[in-house]
Design an enzyme around this catalytic site. Structure first.
Site, short mmCIF file in Angstrom:
data_model
loop_
_atom_site.label_atom_id
_atom_site.label_comp_id
_atom_site.label_asym_id
_atom_site.label_seq_id
_atom_site.Cartn_x
_atom_site.Cartn_y
_atom_site.Cartn_z
N ASN A 82 0.80 -1.23 0.00
CA ASN A 82 0.00 0.00 0.00
C ASN A 82 0.84 1.28 0.00
O ASN A 82 0.33 2.36 0.31
CB ASN A 82 -0.97 -0.01 1.18
CG ASN A 82 -1.80 -1.27 1.20
OD1 ASN A 82 -1.71 -2.07 2.12
ND2 ASN A 82 -2.59 -1.50 0.17
N VAL A 89 1.78 6.96 0.31
CA VAL A 89 0.92 6.03 1.03
C VAL A 89 -0.47 6.06 0.41
O VAL A 89 -1.04 7.12 0.18
CB VAL A 89 0.83 6.41 2.53
CG1 VAL A 89 -0.15 5.51 3.26
CG2 VAL A 89 2.21 6.34 3.16
N CYS A 90 -1.01 4.87 0.16
CA CYS A 90 -2.33 4.75 -0.45
C CYS A 90 -3.23 3.95 0.48
O CYS A 90 -3.24 2.73 0.46
CB CYS A 90 -2.21 4.06 -1.81
SG CYS A 90 -3.78 3.89 -2.63
N ILE A 91 -3.94 4.68 1.35
CA ILE A 91 -4.93 4.04 2.21
C ILE A 91 -6.21 4.88 2.16
O ILE A 91 -6.17 6.08 1.89
CB ILE A 91 -4.47 3.84 3.68
CG1 ILE A 91 -4.07 5.16 4.32
CG2 ILE A 91 -3.35 2.81 3.75
CD1 ILE A 91 -3.75 5.04 5.80
#
Length: 170
Positions: A82, A89-91
């Protein structure tokens, strides 16, 4: 939300984190005069592959925070499904509020103005402990995590942890 209001909110959140630190990370300003750019140190969570790591990241807040989410970027190399290869950051909670055009996330999983630096960091620490392989930012890391978690993936993470320890306080 004016810039002054967002700056006050950020100053208050920083003061609160300094007064009552949260386990697993610390936060401060990158430059004393810029409340919109923070540096965070994340301690790799216990009982995970990231345990013992000291990962540096930057949070960049928009001027209309908290109406819109900050961007988060790891400065320390990290191998994670992620986190894309450039460190972004990919959340879900860092995604713009509202409907997901791909229908993957519910609106309540995305950014909401009630989120704070603390809730973001708790989500990131949780992400380290439990990657979401269904929505990868780093497809290669996600594939390794699914297919060779205890081999190649574990070795790459161990390298990142070692390197993070060597460079943590530079």
């Amino acid at each position: 939300m004016t810039e002054t209001q967002s700056a006050l909110l950020l100053r208050r959140q920083l003061a609160e984190l300094n007064k009552n630190p949260v386990e697993g990370f610390s936060a401060g300003l990158i430059e004393d005069s810029d409340l919109y750019r923070w540096e965070v140190l994340i301690i790799g969570p216990p009982d995970t592959l990231y345990e013992g790591g000291v990962f540096k990241a930057h949070l960049t807040f928009p001027k209309d925070y908290p109406l819109r989410p900050p961007k988060m970027k790891f400065i320390t190399d990290i191998w994670h499904p992620n986190v894309d290869k450039s460190g972004d950051v990919c959340i879900s909670i860092l995604h713009e509020p509202g409907e997901d055009k791909y229908g993957y996330e519910k609106p309540e999983e995305r950014w909401l103005p009630i989120h704070t630096v603390e809730t973001i960091m708790i989500s990131v620490i949780s992400m380290l402990a439990d990657p979401n392989g269904d929505s990868p930012a780093n497809v290669d890391a996600a594939k390794e995590w699914r297919e060779d978690r205890h081999g190649a993936f574990k070795r790459k993470v161990a390298r990142c942890v070692r390197k993070s320890q060597e460079t943590a306080f530079e």
